[in-house]
Enzyme design. Sequence first.
Site, short mmCIF file in Angstrom:
data_model
loop_
_atom_site.label_atom_id
_atom_site.label_comp_id
_atom_site.label_asym_id
_atom_site.label_seq_id
_atom_site.Cartn_x
_atom_site.Cartn_y
_atom_site.Cartn_z
N HIS A 135 0.87 -1.19 0.00
CA HIS A 135 0.00 0.00 0.00
C HIS A 135 0.91 1.23 0.00
O HIS A 135 2.03 1.18 0.52
CB HIS A 135 -0.83 -0.05 1.28
N ASP A 212 2.91 -4.51 8.19
CA ASP A 212 1.71 -3.72 8.01
C ASP A 212 0.52 -4.66 8.17
O ASP A 212 0.23 -5.48 7.30
CB ASP A 212 1.74 -3.10 6.60
N GLN A 215 -4.83 -5.10 7.14
CA GLN A 215 -5.86 -6.02 6.66
C GLN A 215 -5.87 -7.35 7.42
O GLN A 215 -6.87 -8.07 7.37
CB GLN A 215 -5.66 -6.32 5.16
N LYS A 238 -10.65 -0.44 10.34
CA LYS A 238 -10.76 -1.66 9.53
C LYS A 238 -11.07 -2.86 10.42
O LYS A 238 -11.21 -3.97 9.94
CB LYS A 238 -9.46 -1.90 8.76
N CYS A 376 -4.74 2.40 -3.59
CA CYS A 376 -3.48 2.94 -3.03
C CYS A 376 -2.32 1.98 -3.28
O CYS A 376 -1.43 1.83 -2.42
CB CYS A 376 -3.61 3.24 -1.53
C1 LIG Z 1 -2.58 -2.88 3.61
C2 LIG Z 1 -2.86 -1.48 4.07
N1 LIG Z 1 -1.89 -0.77 4.64
C3 LIG Z 1 -2.09 0.48 5.09
C4 LIG Z 1 -3.31 1.09 4.96
C5 LIG Z 1 -3.50 2.47 5.50
O1 LIG Z 1 -4.40 2.45 6.56
P1 LIG Z 1 -4.93 3.83 7.17
O2 LIG Z 1 -5.46 4.63 6.03
O3 LIG Z 1 -5.99 3.39 8.13
O4 LIG Z 1 -3.79 4.49 7.85
C6 LIG Z 1 -4.36 0.39 4.36
C7 LIG Z 1 -5.67 1.03 4.14
O5 LIG Z 1 -6.38 0.72 3.19
C8 LIG Z 1 -4.13 -0.92 3.91
O6 LIG Z 1 -5.11 -1.65 3.35
#
Ligand SMILES: Cc1ncc(COP(=O)(O)O)c(C=O)c1O
Length: 418
Positions: A135, A212, A215, A238, A376
């Site tokens: 992401h 990270d 998900q 999430k 993203c």
């Molecule tokens: C795999 C992953 N990493 C990071 C993020 C970023 O999360 P946040 O926007 O809640 O900071 C997301 C959000 O879609 C994500 O799916």
Amino acid sequence: MRAAADRSTAPRLITDVHTLRGDFPGLSQKVHGHPLAYLDSAASSQVPQPVLDAMLAQQAMNHANIHRGVHELAERATRAYEDAREKVRRFLNAAEPEEIVFTRGTTESINLVASSLGSTLLRPGDEVLITWMEHHSNIVPWQLICARTGARLVPVPITATGEIDLDVFERHLNERTKIVSIVHVSNALGTVNPVKTLAAKAHAAGAVVLIDGAQSAPRQRIDVADIDCDFYAFSGHKIFGPTGVGVLFGRKALLESMPVYQGGGGMIGRVTFERTTFADLPYKFEAGTPDIAGAIGLAAALDYLTAIGIERVASYEDELLTYATGALREVPGLRLTGTAPSKASVLSFVLGDVHPHDIGTILDREGVAVRAGHHCCQPLMTRLGVPATARASLALYNTREDVDALVAALHTVEEVFG
Ligand SMILES: Cc1ncc(COP(=O)(O)O)c(C=O)c1O
């Protein structure tokens, strides 16, 4: 078109899924005259009533600032906030509450590590290893710190099915690799990465490991001691909690060695104009008034998930994923992107040459909420050779009826675009 689901053959691991849906006020509404089929939980999941109640109680009766007050409301708020930290510690199986830092979300958690650790650890020529499926939140913060320090960002390629080849990963590790930052579950492909194995290989090369977990945390048991990672990040919104709050787990020794990230109230020991000393962990990384009700809501969400049982959730979603994958494969012209054998309940697809935004818009008119775009993950879209995909993501409250509604609406898309 597939027949509507027969409840007698519906997945049984959450036998009371139709009752459980009653906990989520957002799910009972109609959208454009249709019952809502909410298939966008990978972007933000719906929030159950106990979480809403916990946040309302905090803001209605205990609304006060934490840590500094001596009055009853401040003490109640402080207690609830610190209880929330302890619940997160337990959820992740971290050793100590000092290892849990509340942030605004996964993005801020990664920025904190990149900026703080990166500024002291990285030297010109050092390498930060990520993968092609990251992401933007796990790309851009590293790019920024690499630009400041002269380090190099190295993305590990992925296979056609959307997996990390362990040999290829290993070949990218070397004595210059200082940080390895990898997604646990890909938001765009659903791939579940073998993070324990990857962390062991990265550690063997002497690198610090960040996972990270945006998900993965809502979908499977997370045990940071077992994974043996140095940092783990996830977001409240999430995992059935509110927006604006998230978590960074960090190994205590590393967090202690890292410079502060933001300055302000709450993170100091003593301030003079000449010099400031900083608070102990985790407060040195929590400058300013945090999202107190958010942290309390997040903890209520973890309670909710834990009461159902994360293993049951994972099994239920697995069954629903199998059903949805079979159903989508029968839609003419539909191609799934991300077909790793180890996959979470995220289904990205393209449908002939219909633009995913058109798919998303038509589905919305039928009451089906999916995401369309690059998720993203622009470098990943380049790797897949598509500008964007449509994505249906499942959560513990989804049913076969939701999947059937998706498939029916996709047939409407076919009719519109002929
Ligand atoms: C795999 C992953 N990493 C990071 C993020 C970023 O999360 P946040 O926007 O809640 O900071 C997301 C959000 O879609 C994500 O799916």
